[in-house]
Design an enzyme around this catalytic site. Structure first.
Site, PDB file in Angstrom:
ATOM      1  N   CYS A 698      62.519  33.188  22.560  1.00 23.28           N
ATOM      2  CA  CYS A 698      63.679  32.908  23.404  1.00 23.28           C
ATOM      3  C   CYS A 698      64.606  31.884  22.767  1.00 23.28           C
ATOM      4  O   CYS A 698      65.788  31.826  23.112  1.00 23.28           O
ATOM      5  CB  CYS A 698      63.226  32.411  24.779  1.00 23.28           C
ATOM      6  SG  CYS A 698      62.481  30.760  24.774  1.00 23.28           S
ATOM      7  N   HIS A 833      41.860  22.868  21.336  1.00 19.85           N
ATOM      8  CA  HIS A 833      41.517  23.688  22.507  1.00 19.85           C
ATOM      9  C   HIS A 833      41.046  25.089  22.111  1.00 19.85           C
ATOM     10  O   HIS A 833      40.511  25.808  22.955  1.00 19.85           O
ATOM     11  CB  HIS A 833      42.727  23.828  23.426  1.00 19.85           C
ATOM     12  CG  HIS A 833      43.105  22.571  24.128  1.00 19.85           C
ATOM     13  ND1 HIS A 833      42.201  21.798  24.830  1.00 19.85           N
ATOM     14  CD2 HIS A 833      44.300  21.924  24.228  1.00 19.85           C
ATOM     15  CE1 HIS A 833      42.816  20.746  25.334  1.00 19.85           C
ATOM     16  NE2 HIS A 833      44.087  20.784  24.981  1.00 19.85           N
TER      17      HIS A 833
END
EC number: 3.5.1.98
Length: 1122
Positions: A698, A833
């Site tokens: 985007c 993570h």
């Protein structure tokens, strides 16, 4: 007082009060009114003026004086008892009435409720019945619509059958079909274009002389390819028309009429061709041109006097030309040994069908239009096929023919042929190879088609046209019968004899000159960069990050590179088969990309003594470079300052060095052994601009916290403060798939480590993965990602995440090997993570976990300490080493009893199996009221982190340096108030471990000012720059209640595995100043005790010497007599 009076008085007192009748009680539900009778008679009787019988009151008053007070009291008591009994009776009557009314109302309410429920049930039943009727009506309408549609289809089918039946049963004299207006216009344009006078513009090639090649090859007139466009000045050409079935009995594409026999049509068309073809070079009717890069000029010569060039074949050499033993002529084409170009078909080429009998790639063979064969398979016998020469050759073409013939006979190019302007380099080897297999044309066609598809997706890449093909000059037989050769896999194939020659060699020569000039400019730029590196090395100037101009087109050209093999500068690989594994193909492609980066980018470290053969890192054998590097004493002279107690048998990468062939580093200029590089053993910093390309499609960085500005701002801050000039700039690389698979699964590695182009070479079964695991999701911003916040860019993210892992690997290996003192990796995206098969929290590959694994596997590092001070728990790192006792993982994170992302990291998670006790979670609780700050983090390091780390005694320390706990981050992404200065002091404490071998890797942190300040503080600590002291208020402040509770719980759990933390349990509530004072007093006490013990021992020793018997005195030496 007599008894009658008494009795009268008694009797007269009884009816003094009158109780209401019972009938009136029913009308009064609650209250009871008791009133005296004749209330108005009292004043009259008291007045004495009236007459009549006396009332009971009067009698009672008259008898007052005569009645005894005792008796009067008894009378009153009896009256009160009677009243009480009456009242009690009335209460019972009222309660009975109330109960009766209550029962009545209850029954009435139940009746109403049952009536209401019955009405509701009736309404519900009516509604359900209406819905059923509506559904039934809708179903009937749907069935009716379907029946109507079937009826329409049947009618249409019957109508078509009737039309076909009418057409079948029509009379022979009637027309079978009427052409549409569009077909008529297209046919008219085609005929008009044929009737115009052609001008010279290109060669006219056609198929070989074979009956099947003279058929109608177009099913319709609109199957021709659209015209191409290109730069002006390039020769026109034609593209391959769409293949179509043909009938060998038809001679020409135009339909024959009943009035014209075949011979008449053929003779008339031949006459028309002979009249209008003034030159064998024809120009394209539509006037479009095509780039010369896609059109290769072809000049194939024979090997003896009986064979000659194909150029400008005779216009009349059609199918009716006679055959001879030395000449098999194909009009406007070429046969013989030319189609037999030796080639090796790649696996993707072999998938195309090869059918020489049906000739599926047949072309349009109009006698008046040029035919482009595109290297189709020759259908004539090779042993009887030769090339015929055109009766008229231009001077330039004749010269080219002689040059190629000289090359084939073992000669060399001299004079004007040295420029090879008209002879592409890819054709030099073709001209020398001679005859090949009869399937050369078909395989070459398939190769060219795939190559053209790849070229349309990539930009123009300059390829040298000389000096690349190995010229084989020995033992060449100058006959048309030659042994079948193989085209080496590395040779770049291009358009072959399908393209017409240009009108003049100037256009092709200009292109060659442009390509050579571009290569010269690139080489000059590289030399200037290398020279600037030497000049700025002594001046301690900051090094700019290495840019990768070729990386922008890297992913788009990978398919073409796969077709071209290993490149024109490498040696041909013998024995390459299509059974190569997917992993080898991907790693080979990565080696080529890394090799290109080595050629175009500046060398970062100047380690003299390297040979010219060591230009790029060999990722397949990662230890080879360091084995040779450590065996050479001269370039490693500065490394003797710091001895690393590690085994350096194998190292997964090779040190970069300048080759002796570079103009900036001549062979005679070698630095003396006693002159070490000034800042070799210092802090290393790694950064690469290619990681900036990982961003959402985007393009809006405001909605994505993890964006490219994080590392770009950090790099700029280090430059502005001058810290970068004191560091050693380390060049990164992309991690290999094998390195990533040390922690992650194969499916996860291939999914996020490959781009869409090189993913085509991966087995589709390996990319399927678990069915329940989805790959990507559409984000609200319009981009794609693996979850709501972890974005993914299909073109650049795979290379960026591999670059992040490779950068940390390069830095950590240099620190572990002793080349650098410590290091700081400015990398993104983060990784702590990322789990084995899951990408989450902006993370794809766990860089720190991969580095720890490879340090143990490649450098035999014994113990690794991982400290994770990111505010989010590193669930991926904990998972990777949960059962590993050789890796100690300590995490300080916000936990809030599992209510903060990612929800893991409880203090009870201490490891599993043999790794119990080697997982320490300092899980802060209590939210942000009050927030955790400097005091709490420093207290945790003093009481938990550093004692356990010292007892563990690691060999290397890796830090997941996430700075989202720094003040400035909002609660969803942080919420704590730790200062950037505090992280500098924490880094200084960690530098006391592992001999100072500490490597920090940037993880989280999304406020640019916060992460820049914290990175500056950490790099200053790594460089041993004097840090700004902590505020006195921080030193005097005590940890908050939530932090004390957290540390007490951690010490209670970890004391079972680490006894060193038990002594800190009592002093958790003290401030840093009090703790330092207590430690100082303890140290002084220990020192005093040690001095006392030493003094006592000395006193005992002196006393022992005094009480011991003196040794016998030795006689003095006599002086000589004077």
């Amino acid at each position: 007082m007599n008894s009658p009076n008494e009795s009268d008085g008694m009797s007269g007192r009884e009816p003094s009060l009158e109780i209401l009748p019972r009938t009136s009680l029913h009308s009064i539900p609650v209250t009871v009114e008791v009133k005296p009778v004749l209330p108005r008679a009292m004043p009259s009787s008291m007045g004495g003026g009236g007459g009549g019988s006396p009332s009971p009151v009067e009698l009672r008053g008259a008898l007052v004086g005569s009645v005894d007070p005792t008796l009067r009291e008894q009378l009153l008591q009896q009256e009160l008892l009677a009243l009480k009994q009456q009242q009690q009776l009335q209460k019972q009557l009222l309660f009975a009435e109330f109960q009766k009314q209550h029962d009545h109302l209850t029954r009435q309410h139940e009746v109403q409720l049952q009536k209401h429920l019955k009405q509701q049930q009736e309404m519900l039943a009516a509604k359900q019945q209406q819905e059923m009727l509506a559904a039934k009506r809708q179903q009937e309408l749907e069935q009716q619509r379907q029946r109507e549609q079937q009826r329409q289809e049947e009618l249409e089918k019957q109508r078509l059958e009737q039309q076909l039946l009418i057409l079948r049963n029509k009379e022979k004299s009637k027309e079978s079909a009427i052409a549409s207006t569009e077909v008529k216009l297209r046919l008219q344009e085609f005929l008009l274009s044929k009737s115009k006078e052609p001008t010279p513009g290109g060669l006219n090639h056609s198929l070989p002389q074979h009956p099947k090649c003279w058929g109608a090859h177009h099913a319709s007139l609109d199957q021709s390819s659209p015209p191409q466009s290109g730069p002006p000045g390039t020769p026109p050409s034609y593209k391959l028309p769409l293949p179509g079935p043909y009938d060998s009995r038809d001679d020409f594409p135009l339909r024959k009429t009943a009035s014209e026999p075949n011979l008449k049509v053929r003779s008339r068309l031949k006459q028309k061709v002979a009249e209008r073809r003034s030159s064998p070079l024809l120009r394209r009717k539509d006037g479009t041109v095509i780039s010369t890069f896609k059109k290769r000029a072809v000049e194939i010569t024979g090997a003896g006097p009986g064979a000659s060039s194909v150029c400008n074949s005779a216009p009349g050499s059609g199918p009716s030309s006679p055959n001879s033993s030395h000449s098999t002529i194909a009009e406007n084409g070429f046969t013989g040994s030319v189609p037999n170009i030796p080639t090796e078909m790649l696996p993707q080429h072999r998938a195309l069908p090869l059918d020489s009998s049906s000739n599926q790639f047949s072309l349009y063979t109009s006698p008046s239009l040029p035919n482009i064969s595109l290297g189709l398979q020759a259908t004539v016998t090779v042993t009887n096929s030769h090339l015929t020469a055109s009766p008229k050759l231009s001077t330039q073409q004749e010269a080219e023919r002689q040059a190629l013939q000289s090359l084939r006979q073992g000669g060399t190019l001299t004079g004007k042929f040295m420029s090879t302007s008209s002879i592409p380099g890819c054709l030099l080897g073709v001209a020398l190879e001679g005859d090949g297999s009869p399937h050369g044309h078909a395989s070459l066609l398939q190769h060219v088609l795939l190559l053209e598809q790849a070229r349309q997706q990539s930009t123009l890449i300059a390829v040298p046209l000389h000096g690349q093909s190995p010229l084989v000059t020995g033992e060449r037989v100058a006959t048309s019968m030659r042994t079948v050769g193989k085209l080496p896999r590395h040779r770049p194939l291009s358009r072959t004899q399908s393209s017409p020659l240009p009108q003049s060699p100037q256009a092709l020569q200009q292109l060659v000159m442009q390509q050579q000039h571009q290569q010269f400019l690139e080489k000059q730029k590289q030399q200037q960069l290398q020279l600037g590196k030497i000049l700025t090395k002594t001046g301690e100037l900051p090094r700019q990050p290495t840019t990768h101009p070729e990386e922008t087109e890297e992913e788009l050209t990978e398919q073409q590179e796969a077709l071209l093999g290993e490149g024109a500068l490498t040696m041909p690989r013998e024995g390459s088969t299509e059974s190569e594994s997917t992993q080898e193909d991907l790693e080979e492609e990565d080696e080529e990309e890394d090799g290109e980066e080595e050629e175009d980018c500046i060398q970062v470290k100047d380690e003299e003594g390297e040979s010219g053969a060591e230009e790029g890192p060999d990722l397949e054998e990662p230890g080879a470079g360091y084995k040779k590097l450590f065996s050479d004493a001269q370039p490693l002279q500065p490394l003797q300052v710091y001895q690393a107690p590690l085994s350096l048998a194998t190292v997964p990468h090779q040190a970069l060095g300048r080759t002796q062939s570079s103009p900036a580093a001549p062979g005679g200029m070698k630095s003396p052994p006693d002159q070490p590089v000034k800042h070799l053993f210092t802090t290393g910093v790694v950064y690469d601009t290619f990681m900036l390309k990982h961003q959402c499609m985007c393009g809006n960085t405001h909605v994505h916290p993890e964006h490219a500005g994080r590392i770009q701002s950090t790099w700029s801050r280090l430059q502005e403060t001058g810290l970068l000039s004191k560091c050693e700039r380390i060049r990164g690389r992309k991690a290999t798939l094998d390195e990533i698979q040390t922690v992650h699964s194969e499916y996860h590695t291939l999914l996020y480590g490959t781009s869409p182009l090189n993913r085509q070479k991966v087995d589709s079964k390996k990319l399927l993965g678990p069915i329940s695991q989805k790959m990507y999701a559409v984000l609200p911003c319009g981009g794609i990602g693996v979850d709501s916040d972890t974005v993914w860019n299909e073109m650049h993210s795979s290379s960026a995440v591999r670059m992040a892992v490779g950068c940390l690997l390069e830095l950590a290996f240099k620190v572990a090997a002793g080349e650098l003192k410590n290091g700081f990796a400015i990398i993104r995206p983060p990784g702590h993570h990322a789990e084995e098969s899951t990408a989450m929290g902006f993370c794809f590959f766990n860089s720190v976990a991969i580095t720890a694994k490879l340090l143990q596997q490649k450098l035999n590092v014994g113990k690794v300490l991982i400290v994770d001070w990111d505010i989010h728990h590193g669930n991926g790192t904990q998972q990777a080493f949960y059962n590993d006792p050789s890796v100690l993982y300590i995490s300080l994170h916000r936990y809030d009893n599992g209510n903060f992302f990612p929800g893991s990291g409880a203090p009870e998670e201490v490891g599993g199996g043999p790794g119990v006790g080697y997982n320490v979670n300092v899980a802060w609780i209590g939210g942000v009221d009050p927030p955790i700050g400097d005091v709490e983090y420093l207290t945790a390091f003093r009481t938990v982190v550093m004692p356990i780390a010292h007892e563990f005694s690691p060999d290397v320390v890796l830090v997941s340096a996430g700075f989202d706990a720094v003040e400035g981050h909002l609660s969803p992404l942080g919420g704590y108030s730790v200062t950037a200065r505090c992280f500098g002091h924490l880094t200084r404490q960690l530098m006391t471990l592992a001999g100072g071998r500490v490597v920090l890797a940037l993880e989280g942190g999304h406020d640019l000012t916060a992460i820049c300040d914290a990175s500056e503080a950490c790099v200053s600590a790594l460089l041993s720059v004097e840090l700004q002291p902590l505020d006195e208020a921080v030193l005097q402040q005590k940890p908050n209640i939530n932090a004390v509770a957290t540390l007490e719980k951690v010490i209670e759990i970890q004391s079972k595995h680490w006894s060193c933390v038990q002594k800190f349990a009592a002093g958790l509530g003290r401030s840093l100043r009090e703790a330092q004072a207590g430690e100082t007093e303890e140290a002084e006490t220990v020192s005093a005790m040690a001095l006392l013990s030493v003094g006592a021992e000395q006193a005992q020793a002196a006393a022992a010497r005094e009480h011991s018997p003196r040794p016998a005195e030795e006689p003095m030496e006599q002086e000589p007599a004077l």
